[in-house]
Design a protein around this motif. Structure first.
Motif, PDB file in Angstrom:
ATOM      1  N   THR A   1      76.798  52.192  49.085  1.00  0.00           N
ATOM      2  CA  THR A   1      76.012  52.141  47.915  1.00  0.00           C
ATOM      3  C   THR A   1      76.241  52.133  46.249  1.00  0.00           C
ATOM      4  O   THR A   1      77.641  52.852  45.806  1.00  0.00           O
ATOM      5  N   VAL A   2      75.720  51.969  45.967  1.00  0.00           N
ATOM      6  CA  VAL A   2      75.518  52.521  44.056  1.00  0.00           C
ATOM      7  C   VAL A   2      74.720  53.337  44.032  1.00  0.00           C
ATOM      8  O   VAL A   2      73.148  52.965  44.856  1.00  0.00           O
ATOM      9  N   ASN A   3      74.455  54.296  43.110  1.00  0.00           N
ATOM     10  CA  ASN A   3      74.234  55.142  43.043  1.00  0.00           C
ATOM     11  C   ASN A   3      73.749  55.940  42.093  1.00  0.00           C
ATOM     12  O   ASN A   3      74.598  56.639  40.875  1.00  0.00           O
ATOM     13  N   ILE A   4      72.590  56.131  41.585  1.00  0.00           N
ATOM     14  CA  ILE A   4      72.463  56.132  40.003  1.00  0.00           C
ATOM     15  C   ILE A   4      71.431  57.475  40.010  1.00  0.00           C
ATOM     16  O   ILE A   4      70.216  57.596  40.678  1.00  0.00           O
ATOM     17  N   ALA A   5      71.132  58.712  39.584  1.00  0.00           N
ATOM     18  CA  ALA A   5      70.399  60.095  39.307  1.00  0.00           C
ATOM     19  C   ALA A   5      70.336  60.241  38.189  1.00  0.00           C
ATOM     20  O   ALA A   5      71.151  60.752  37.744  1.00  0.00           O
ATOM     21  N   LEU A   6      68.993  61.129  38.285  1.00  0.00           N
ATOM     22  CA  LEU A   6      68.409  60.923  37.170  1.00  0.00           C
ATOM     23  C   LEU A   6      68.139  63.050  37.267  1.00  0.00           C
ATOM     24  O   LEU A   6      66.957  62.890  38.208  1.00  0.00           O
ATOM     25  N   ILE A   7      68.934  63.964  36.507  1.00  0.00           N
ATOM     26  CA  ILE A   7      68.906  64.862  36.671  1.00  0.00           C
ATOM     27  C   ILE A   7      67.826  65.867  35.333  1.00  0.00           C
ATOM     28  O   ILE A   7      69.003  65.527  34.438  1.00  0.00           O
ATOM     29  N   ASP A   8      67.282  66.573  35.527  1.00  0.00           N
ATOM     30  CA  ASP A   8      66.568  67.201  34.915  1.00  0.00           C
ATOM     31  C   ASP A   8      66.561  68.544  35.207  1.00  0.00           C
ATOM     32  O   ASP A   8      65.934  69.734  36.299  1.00  0.00           O
ATOM     33  N   LYS A   9      67.216  69.795  34.229  1.00  0.00           N
ATOM     34  CA  LYS A   9      67.596  71.177  34.368  1.00  0.00           C
ATOM     35  C   LYS A   9      67.658  71.179  36.284  1.00  0.00           C
ATOM     36  O   LYS A   9      67.279  72.143  36.761  1.00  0.00           O
ATOM     37  N   GLY A  10      68.835  70.297  36.177  1.00  0.00           N
ATOM     38  CA  GLY A  10      69.889  70.588  37.720  1.00  0.00           C
ATOM     39  C   GLY A  10      68.971  70.216  39.426  1.00  0.00           C
ATOM     40  O   GLY A  10      69.547  70.024  40.119  1.00  0.00           O
ATOM     41  N   VAL A  11      67.275  69.666  38.815  1.00  0.00           N
ATOM     42  CA  VAL A  11      67.347  68.995  39.938  1.00  0.00           C
ATOM     43  C   VAL A  11      66.941  67.800  39.833  1.00  0.00           C
ATOM     44  O   VAL A  11      66.954  66.731  38.737  1.00  0.00           O
ATOM     45  N   PRO A  12      67.147  66.971  41.053  1.00  0.00           N
ATOM     46  CA  PRO A  12      67.780  64.895  40.557  1.00  0.00           C
ATOM     47  C   PRO A  12      65.883  64.955  41.029  1.00  0.00           C
ATOM     48  O   PRO A  12      64.961  64.715  41.663  1.00  0.00           O
ATOM     49  N   VAL A  13      65.233  63.697  39.432  1.00  0.00           N
ATOM     50  CA  VAL A  13      64.035  63.693  39.837  1.00  0.00           C
ATOM     51  C   VAL A  13      63.792  62.080  39.880  1.00  0.00           C
ATOM     52  O   VAL A  13      62.318  61.766  40.254  1.00  0.00           O
ATOM     53  N   LEU A  14      64.731  61.710  40.276  1.00  0.00           N
ATOM     54  CA  LEU A  14      65.007  60.006  39.538  1.00  0.00           C
ATOM     55  C   LEU A  14      66.158  59.626  40.990  1.00  0.00           C
ATOM     56  O   LEU A  14      66.857  59.674  40.640  1.00  0.00           O
ATOM     57  N   GLY A  15      66.096  58.720  42.026  1.00  0.00           N
ATOM     58  CA  GLY A  15      67.386  58.491  42.574  1.00  0.00           C
ATOM     59  C   GLY A  15      66.651  56.801  43.228  1.00  0.00           C
ATOM     60  O   GLY A  15      66.150  56.510  43.528  1.00  0.00           O
ATOM     61  N   VAL A  16      68.397  55.876  42.961  1.00  0.00           N
ATOM     62  CA  VAL A  16      68.312  55.234  43.565  1.00  0.00           C
ATOM     63  C   VAL A  16      69.762  54.509  44.006  1.00  0.00           C
ATOM     64  O   VAL A  16      70.582  55.197  43.360  1.00  0.00           O
ATOM     65  N   VAL A  17      69.506  53.928  45.464  1.00  0.00           N
ATOM     66  CA  VAL A  17      70.759  54.395  46.026  1.00  0.00           C
ATOM     67  C   VAL A  17      70.948  52.328  46.667  1.00  0.00           C
ATOM     68  O   VAL A  17      69.153  52.177  47.018  1.00  0.00           O
ATOM     69  N   TYR A  18      71.712  52.092  46.096  1.00  0.00           N
ATOM     70  CA  TYR A  18      71.370  50.994  46.582  1.00  0.00           C
ATOM     71  C   TYR A  18      72.718  49.785  47.837  1.00  0.00           C
ATOM     72  O   TYR A  18      73.869  50.059  46.807  1.00  0.00           O
ATOM     73  N   ALA A  19      72.711  49.088  48.807  1.00  0.00           N
ATOM     74  CA  ALA A  19      73.555  48.755  48.755  1.00  0.00           C
ATOM     75  C   ALA A  19      73.241  47.640  49.214  1.00  0.00           C
ATOM     76  O   ALA A  19      72.880  47.103  50.057  1.00  0.00           O
ATOM     77  N   PRO A  20      74.596  47.052  48.620  1.00  0.00           N
ATOM     78  CA  PRO A  20      74.728  45.351  47.937  1.00  0.00           C
ATOM     79  C   PRO A  20      75.167  44.512  49.807  1.00  0.00           C
ATOM     80  O   PRO A  20      74.106  43.159  49.015  1.00  0.00           O
ATOM     81  N   VAL A  21      75.558  44.638  49.929  1.00  0.00           N
ATOM     82  CA  VAL A  21      76.220  44.169  51.692  1.00  0.00           C
ATOM     83  C   VAL A  21      74.832  44.230  52.427  1.00  0.00           C
ATOM     84  O   VAL A  21      74.584  42.899  52.958  1.00  0.00           O
ATOM     85  N   LEU A  22      74.108  45.005  52.249  1.00  0.00           N
ATOM     86  CA  LEU A  22      72.200  44.921  53.698  1.00  0.00           C
ATOM     87  C   LEU A  22      71.658  44.733  52.835  1.00  0.00           C
ATOM     88  O   LEU A  22      70.114  44.210  53.473  1.00  0.00           O
ATOM     89  N   SER A  23      71.626  44.452  51.255  1.00  0.00           N
ATOM     90  CA  SER A  23      70.535  44.125  50.480  1.00  0.00           C
ATOM     91  C   SER A  23      69.462  45.061  50.839  1.00  0.00           C
ATOM     92  O   SER A  23      68.213  45.004  50.801  1.00  0.00           O
ATOM     93  N   GLN A  24      69.349  46.248  50.658  1.00  0.00           N
ATOM     94  CA  GLN A  24      68.486  47.232  51.156  1.00  0.00           C
ATOM     95  C   GLN A  24      68.661  48.445  49.701  1.00  0.00           C
ATOM     96  O   GLN A  24      69.410  48.499  49.230  1.00  0.00           O
TER      97      GLN A  24
END
Length: 262
Positions: free
Chosen positions: A102-125
């Motif tokens: 997967t490709v993982n991108i998170a936005l962390i705010d004061k130690g808390v993950p508030v936004l996350g995107v997880v992309y699995a390119p082979v699975l197209s999910q």
């Protein structure tokens, strides 16, 4: 509140990085060894460069990526909000060509993950989680809201396990659960996403991980209504008062053992 424009931008960046990865996945590629003896491929670096460029074009927040992790604690400790990135989570799965990376991108705010995107390119999910706003999965162009599924007494426990890292302590934890257990094998941060979408009940992690391995998927889990909590006692992993996993709290970027649950 995070805007739809920002969320879509992060999804787009993850897909662009996925395209870079797939260009390399479909041909022969070089494999290197990092200082900790973990594998590194040119796809990790191509995805890293793509994501960093994309984030810098839309945000002035600092970025902590697995491929640029040599940022001192003195500097990181002053970050209230930052991007946490794993450009290619599941490099061993990438090398095996089983599609579970997967490709993982998170936005962390004061130690808390508030936004996350997880992309699995082979699975197209694509899994997207916005804490306080919900979580959803995009598959074949269709967007579906997701939520975890509580275990029902009498049913078999579906437990997510790793294809590449199995811990001997896992069996003791499974033995502590009432009833039958069924292992659901999966690689990369998709393990957390399986709990977020109700495919599995639990994902116990009693082995090493780094913060970039979990940040984005934890946002998906928590936005969906699940929990990611620290395991202090493997014999009693379902403690109601377990502390949530948090980020950028110390010099080390290694996570403690944790449990993903409903």
């Amino acid at each position: 509140m995070l805007t739809d424009t920002l969320i879509q931008s992060i999804v787009d960046i993850s897909h662009q990085a996925g395209d870079k990865i797939m260009e390399i996945y479909q041909r022969d590629f070089a494999i290197y060894e990092k200082s900790d003896e973990s594998p590194l491929t040119e796809a990790d670096l191509a995805a890293h460069n793509c994501i960093v460029a994309g984030l810098q074009a839309i945000s002035d927040l600092p970025i902590l990526s697995e491929e640029s992790a040599n940022i001192s604690w003195q500097e990181r400790s002053g970050w209230d909000k930052y991007w946490l990135v794993d450009p290619l989570d599941g490099t061993k799965e990438f090398i095996k060509k089983n599609g579970e990376f997967t490709v993982n991108i998170a936005l962390i705010d004061k130690g808390v993950p508030v936004l996350g995107v997880v992309y699995a390119p082979v699975l197209s999910q694509t899994y997207v989680g916005i804490v306080g706003q919900g979580a959803y999965k995009i598959s074949a162009g269709q967007k579906t809201d997701i939520s975890p599924k509580a275990h029902i007494k009498g049913d078999s426990w579906k437990i997510v396990g790793s294809r590449s890292h199995q811990s001997p302590e896992i069996q003791a934890l499974l033995d502590s659960l009432p009833g039958e257990t069924e292992l659901v094998a999966m690689g990369s941060s998709l393990k957390l996403c399986l709990v977020a979408e109700g495919v599995a009940h639990l994902y116990p992690r009693l082995g090493p991980t780094s913060e970039w391995d979990t940040g984005a998927a934890q946002a998906v889990v928590e936005a969906a209504g699940g929990k990611v909590t620290i395991i202090k006692d493997a014999a009693n992993p379902l403690k109601e008062d377990a502390e949530p996993l948090r980020y950028n709290q110390k010099d080390s970027v290694l996570n403690p053992f944790f449990l993903v649950s409903c």
